[in-house]
Design an enzyme around this catalytic site. Structure first.
Site, PDB file in Angstrom:
ATOM      1  N   HIS A 164       0.802  -1.173  -0.158  1.00 24.21           N
ATOM      2  CA  HIS A 164      -0.001   0.234   0.062  1.00 24.21           C
ATOM      3  C   HIS A 164       0.803   1.196   0.003  1.00 24.21           C
ATOM      4  O   HIS A 164       0.186   2.380   0.279  1.00 24.21           O
ATOM      5  CB  HIS A 164      -0.837   0.087   1.176  1.00 24.21           C
ATOM      6  CG  HIS A 164      -2.097  -0.923   1.086  1.00 24.21           C
ATOM      7  ND1 HIS A 164      -3.443  -0.674   0.423  1.00 24.21           N
ATOM      8  CD2 HIS A 164      -2.304  -2.112   1.582  1.00 24.21           C
ATOM      9  CE1 HIS A 164      -3.975  -1.799   0.393  1.00 24.21           C
ATOM     10  NE2 HIS A 164      -3.602  -2.587   1.395  1.00 24.21           N
TER      11      HIS A 164
ATOM     12  N   LYS B 281     -15.123   7.870  -3.733  1.00 28.91           N
ATOM     13  CA  LYS B 281     -16.378   8.034  -3.013  1.00 28.91           C
ATOM     14  C   LYS B 281     -16.829   9.338  -3.563  1.00 28.91           C
ATOM     15  O   LYS B 281     -18.132   9.427  -3.563  1.00 28.91           O
ATOM     16  CB  LYS B 281     -15.901   8.137  -1.323  1.00 28.91           C
ATOM     17  CG  LYS B 281     -15.467   6.764  -0.802  1.00 28.91           C
ATOM     18  CD  LYS B 281     -14.995   7.071   0.400  1.00 28.91           C
ATOM     19  CE  LYS B 281     -14.236   5.805   1.022  1.00 28.91           C
ATOM     20  NZ  LYS B 281     -13.348   5.960   2.291  1.00 28.91           N
TER      21      LYS B 281
ATOM     22  N   LYS C  32      -8.693  13.827   4.279  1.00 26.42           N
ATOM     23  CA  LYS C  32      -7.948  12.728   4.252  1.00 26.42           C
ATOM     24  C   LYS C  32      -6.894  12.850   5.407  1.00 26.42           C
ATOM     25  O   LYS C  32      -6.796  13.867   6.155  1.00 26.42           O
ATOM     26  CB  LYS C  32      -7.405  12.383   2.958  1.00 26.42           C
ATOM     27  CG  LYS C  32      -6.536  13.377   2.494  1.00 26.42           C
ATOM     28  CD  LYS C  32      -6.076  13.206   1.082  1.00 26.42           C
ATOM     29  CE  LYS C  32      -7.118  13.475   0.162  1.00 26.42           C
ATOM     30  NZ  LYS C  32      -7.018  12.570  -1.059  1.00 26.42           N
ATOM     31  N   ARG C  33      -6.093  11.793   5.331  1.00 23.86           N
ATOM     32  CA  ARG C  33      -5.085  11.850   6.530  1.00 23.86           C
ATOM     33  C   ARG C  33      -4.124  12.896   6.368  1.00 23.86           C
ATOM     34  O   ARG C  33      -3.615  13.096   4.973  1.00 23.86           O
ATOM     35  CB  ARG C  33      -4.186  10.407   6.705  1.00 23.86           C
ATOM     36  CG  ARG C  33      -3.294  10.305   7.861  1.00 23.86           C
ATOM     37  CD  ARG C  33      -2.759   8.870   7.965  1.00 23.86           C
ATOM     38  NE  ARG C  33      -2.599   8.498   6.582  1.00 23.86           N
ATOM     39  CZ  ARG C  33      -1.564   8.073   5.990  1.00 23.86           C
ATOM     40  NH1 ARG C  33      -0.335   8.813   6.585  1.00 23.86           N
ATOM     41  NH2 ARG C  33      -1.299   7.625   4.727  1.00 23.86           N
TER      42      ARG C  33
ATOM     43  N   LYS D 103       0.140  14.449   0.597  1.00 25.26           N
ATOM     44  CA  LYS D 103      -1.206  14.535   0.310  1.00 25.26           C
ATOM     45  C   LYS D 103      -1.278  16.111   0.148  1.00 25.26           C
ATOM     46  O   LYS D 103      -2.462  16.533  -0.487  1.00 25.26           O
ATOM     47  CB  LYS D 103      -2.032  13.939   1.358  1.00 25.26           C
ATOM     48  CG  LYS D 103      -1.975  12.663   1.384  1.00 25.26           C
ATOM     49  CD  LYS D 103      -3.021  11.738   2.582  1.00 25.26           C
ATOM     50  CE  LYS D 103      -2.885  10.425   2.703  1.00 25.26           C
ATOM     51  NZ  LYS D 103      -3.195   9.596   1.576  1.00 25.26           N
TER      52      LYS D 103
ATOM     53  N   THR E  92      -8.771   6.250  -1.975  1.00 30.50           N
ATOM     54  CA  THR E  92     -10.433   5.799  -2.062  1.00 30.50           C
ATOM     55  C   THR E  92     -11.249   6.895  -1.799  1.00 30.50           C
ATOM     56  O   THR E  92     -12.344   6.851  -2.272  1.00 30.50           O
ATOM     57  CB  THR E  92     -10.404   4.561  -1.054  1.00 30.50           C
ATOM     58  OG1 THR E  92      -9.891   5.068   0.300  1.00 30.50           O
ATOM     59  CG2 THR E  92      -9.562   3.348  -1.400  1.00 30.50           C
TER      60      THR E  92
END
Length: 835
Positions: free
Chosen positions: A385, A688, A576-577, A582, A684
């Site tokens: 991952h 969504k 998100k985290r 990111k 992910t």
């Protein structure tokens, strides 16, 4: 010495026919059972007898309803377990240190198709179902995308009628509750079990004992065979708690088995009688620490040790359970064990299961090494991952020596035999032996868990097309050269049950009004929505659903942040985290740019927007926490300025979790998926949002690439460097050049460097400023800013045309079928599990 032999029950014949299975099931009392009470009757009984009170609060109503719904699953759950225990099809064990399950009530009602019955059962109490659903605490047994993916996969496995058991840890405290104090993240315990968990069943019959510490001894049996005994261990009891995972309207109920650590004895009675109470209970406390907290902060030695104990505890308990099930059914003949079992390792966290399975087969069941290794390498499958080398787990050899001495011996033996294969493939190449060894030599030798996982697994998969390609060309290229047949791709997906049907019932109803209900089991049928993109009435209804969902999110933001969001403005969301790759920082820089434009009167032909960021930073991740602080300070400056109200709102949503996302993704207009290309394995959240009709602004990273392929460039706001360009730029990266070439970024950096957002806290954002301007910035913030700004401008202009935007929204939902976790799990089933 134990002798191997086939149990009288065991047969080499092929699986029985459906009729034979049915007859066998009936003979075992699995079918033709008395039907359970209706939901209303079960709920009334729970209210009357279990709670024992006349005046009930909302939470007690929830407990009664949850218990009644669980009752509705019990017969199917029992039948599922009995049928699966016959091993007439391959059994899959999904091992994961995280399962971010969220709330179970709504999902269970949907899967069992009894939501209307639940509403009717609540009528006498004058309370809405949604109100008691809010009483359920999120099962926060995960920390982000990895854990939520595991939850989606379990849902799809049950819905596709696959015999899959999830194995995880029943953390007493889940992912921490996040508070903002003066803009800083403060972690509070997440006591998700404080009011009990009505969905779980303690299954004491499955309890096993997990060894730690001690030492190994060699001995010979009567036949002269040498064996190893792990002696004088400190044993911990693994207590099984089962949660039902219902399939979607198909009668299958799979199991998520969570392990809780307890002492094998409550305390030493002799020590207690002698007055040393503290010492008497010390071992009990040490044992129970293992499952106390999800992912302890591993910045300290104690934190690292606890995390390793968690990983071994999960792996050992789960494998003992699997082997016990096999032996109870078929005795100690393992000749077909690999044919009927497979174990999917969700990242490297449970990869210690590899030497543990070898230990159990060799030391407990007395198989020869080659027999045990053939079984192990035939049942283990590994999902990677991450593309970040620093995220690949390494454990100090000395920690294994002390805590897991027998496991270390087995890892050394695996490594020696595996390196023999490497030497044959690259004769005389000592450098290749060093690079590929499971043991990283040096002053402080480390065990490379990813290397172990690849060496022992028959399948190694990435989770998006780009991710898998970069693994085979970069991170694991030598392993790919050695074993190309092992590697494959399985692009992640999300369950449409939770992320569309449950979280967005109005959109579900609208889609069904055109497509019927079959699409809920086959998301590829959403493509038929393209036929309605010019239907004026359908566009109007689609917009109306979005507006109502935006009002729900606006209410949530008002409640948690005290910030007014206007549903008529564009909702621009990144949740998100919090992590540098990111690039929440890039998003914040753009918000500052918009703020500066409005202040200077330069913002023209732009859609007013509400920007929402949410997510948690790891407790020991200082830069991520500083990004949260910057977001908080910028939000305060914007929201306290009356000039901003009509054009820009900004909020950081604290304590982001699954339940919050269920309200966020149906309301989002623009989804931020802006990681540095080549850094995000898949993502992910992007799926969504797409499923719910949001448009994506994103880079060519992770599953964004496949989303872009499905929906087309016209309905996706693409920007930024690709992975190859990122690697090339690293060689001569000069952020100041990019700052100088972008007047917008120059202005933003000036505001930051002047302390405009931290007037009373001088210098606190200097590390962030330095990271942006560093030639060693791996996230390329400055390099991608101008392209990002231009993509944001295109999105802003596009939103002004409500009809065109709605058509793009519909096309995004229509293209999202490929990203159902049902599609992903079908790939695992057909290509990896052969189930």
């Amino acid at each position: 010495m134990k002798q191997q032999g086939k149990s009288p029950q065991y047969s080499d014949k092929q699986p029985a026919s459906s009729q034979a299975q049915s007859d066998m099931a009936k003979s075992n009392g699995m079918l033709e059972q008395e039907p359970c009470d209706s939901l209303s009757a079960a709920f009334a009984r729970q209210m009357r007898y279990s709670l024992g009170r006349d005046e009930l609060k909302d939470h007690e109503l929830y407990l009664a309803m949850a218990s009644a719904v669980k009752e509705q699953m019990l017969d199917d759950w029992r039948n599922t377990r009995k049928q699966d225990s016959l091993y007439q099809r391959k059994q899959v064990a999904y091992l994961s240190l995280e399962f971010l399950m969220g709330r179970a009530l709504g999902n269970s009602l949907l899967s069992l198709n009894i939501e209307q019955e639940a509403r009717e059962a609540l009528l006498p109490y004058a309370i809405e179902l949604e109100r008691i659903e809010e009483e359920e605490h999120d099962a926060g047994l995960g920390n982000g995308g990895l854990g939520r993916l595991a939850a989606c996969f379990l849902d799809s496995c049950a819905s596709l009628d696959l015999a899959v058991t999830g194995y995880g840890i029943r953390y007493e405290y889940g992912m921490f509750a996040q508070k903002l104090v003066d803009g800083y993240q403060v972690e509070r315990p997440d006591r998700w079990l404080r009011s009990g968990n009505p969905w779980e069943v303690r299954s004491a019959v499955h309890n096993v004992t997990v060894p730690f510490f001690g030492h190994t001894r060699t001995y010979e049996d009567r036949d002269g065979r040498t064996h190893i005994r792990w002696a004088d261990t400190h044993d911990v009891l693994a207590v099984a708690f089962d949660m039902p995972i219902p399939g979607y309207k198909n009668g299958r109920v799979n199991t998520l088995r969570l392990w809780k650590a307890e002492a094998t004895e409550d305390f030493d009675l002799d020590e207690f009688n002698q007055g040393d109470y503290t010492e008497a209970v010390a071992r009990k406390n040490l044992a129970e620490q293992i499952t106390m907290v999800l992912y302890p902060n591993d910045a300290s030695e104690n934190g690292k040790e606890l995390r390793l104990r968690q990983q071994y505890f999960l792996s050992s308990a789960s494998l003992q359970d699997l082997l016990n099930n096999w032996v109870n059914q078929y005795g100690e003949d393992f000749s077909r064990f690999a044919e009927l079992n497979v174990m999917q390792l969700n990242d490297t966290h449970p990869s210690i299961a590899i030497p543990e399975l070898m230990r159990l087969l060799i030391d407990k069941y007395y198989l020869e090494w080659d027999q045990a290794w053939k079984i192990t390498t035939s049942v283990m499958a590994y999902t990677n991952h991450t593309l970040l080398p620093e995220a690949l787990e390494r454990w100090p050899v000395r920690m294994f020596e002390q805590m897991l001495p027998r496991i270390l011996e087995i890892i050394y033996e695996i490594n020696a035999r595996y390196l023999d294969d490497v030497a044959h493939h690259w004769p005389g190449n000592s450098e290749m032996l060093r690079v590929m060894s499971i043991i990283e030599e040096g002053d402080y030798p480390q065990i490379r868990m990813a290397h172990l996982a690849i060496a022992a697994s028959f399948s190694v998969n990435g989770v998006a097309g780009l991710h898998t390609r970069l693994l085979t060309e970069g991170l694991f290229k030598h392993f790919y050269q050695l074993w190309p047949h092992k590697f494959n791709n399985k692009t992640n997906g999300v369950t449409p049950r939770r992320w569309l049907i449950q979280s967005n019932p109005q959109l579900t109803q609208l889609i069904s009004s055109k497509l019927g209900d079959d699409w809920t089991k086959d998301l590829s049928q959403l493509k038929q929505l393209n036929a309605y993109v010019d239907d004026t009435e359908f566009l109007k209804q689609w917009r109306q659903v979005k507006q109502e969902n935006k009002q729900v999110l606006a209410d949530l933001v008002k409640q948690r942040c005290g910030v007014e969001f206007d549903p008529n403005m564009m909702f621009d969301v990144q949740v998100k985290r919090i992590h540098e790759y990111k690039r929440q920082l890039l998003n914040i820089l753009h918000v500052i740019h918009l703020y500066h434009q409005i202040q200077s009167g330069e913002l023209q032909e732009a859609s007013p927007r509400c920007v929402l960021i949410g997510g948690k930073a790891a407790p020991g991740y200082a830069m991520a926490k500083l990004i949260i602080k910057l977001a908080s300070n910028v939000a305060h400056m914007i929201n306290s300025d009356s000039h901003m109200k009509a054009g820009l709102r900004f909020a950081f949503l604290p304590d982001y979790n699954v339940s919050a996302m269920e309200k966020i993704c149906p309301a989002t207009d623009l989804s931020e998926q802006i990681s540095t290309a080549g850094k995000e394995a898949s993502g992910t959240g992007n799926m969504k949002f797409m499923m719910n009709g949001a448009l994506t602004i994103g880079t060519l990273d992770g599953a964004n690439i496949e989303m872009l392929q499905e929906v087309g460039k016209e309905d996706f706001f693409l920007f930024g460097l690709n992975a190859r360009q990122v690697d090339e730029l690293k060689l001569h990266y000069n952020p100041q050049e990019f700052i100088n070439q972008s007047p917008a970024l120059e202005s933003v950096m000036h505001l930051l460097e002047s302390g405009h957002f931290n007037l009373l806290e001088p210098g606190i954002f200097d590390p962030l400023i330095a990271s942006i301007k560093s030639p060693h910035d791996p996230w390329m913030i400055a390099a991608d800013f101008e392209a990002y700004r231009q993509a944001q401008q295109r999105a802003s202009l596009a939103y002004l045309d409500h009809k065109a935007w709605t058509q793009m929204s519909i096309r995004n939902t229509a293209a999202s079928g490929r990203f159902s976790s049902d599609v992903t799990i079908a790939g695992y089933r057909d290509d990896i599990w052969k189930a």
